[in-house]
Design an enzyme around this catalytic site. Structure first.
Site, PDB file in Angstrom:
ATOM      1  CB  CYS A  33      -0.908  -0.028   1.229  1.00  0.00           C
ATOM      2  SG  CYS A  33      -1.868   1.478   1.489  1.00  0.00           S
ATOM      3  CB  CYS A  36       0.269   1.701   4.123  1.00  0.00           C
ATOM      4  SG  CYS A  36      -1.466   1.237   4.028  1.00  0.00           S
TER       5      CYS A  36
END
Length: 71
Positions: A33, A36
């Site tokens: 991600c 993230c």
């Protein structure tokens, strides 16, 4: 992972979060991600500056059931 950030999983969740002696902030993340990965240094910095808050991270790929429990 910063030293004062706890890796959370199904086996330690109750002890580390439910029974915590202070507020807990949980970062649900995945290695693939992009957002993230961009947020990770911010979470690490926050953890280093705010010992009054317990920081935990949940790898959603490894802890699918725990991640699903919290949507």
């Amino acid at each position: 992972m910063a030293m004062n950030i706890t890796e959370l999983h199904a086996e330690n969740f109750e002890q580390e979060v439910v029974n915590a002696d202070r507020p807990v902030c949980i970062d649900f993340w995945a290695p693939w991600c992009g957002p993230c990965r961009m947020l990770s240094p911010v979470v690490d910095e926050f953890a280093g500056e705010h010992s009054e808050v317990k920081l935990g991270k949940v790898n959603v790929d490894e802890q699918r059931e725990l991640a699903a429990q919290f949507g």
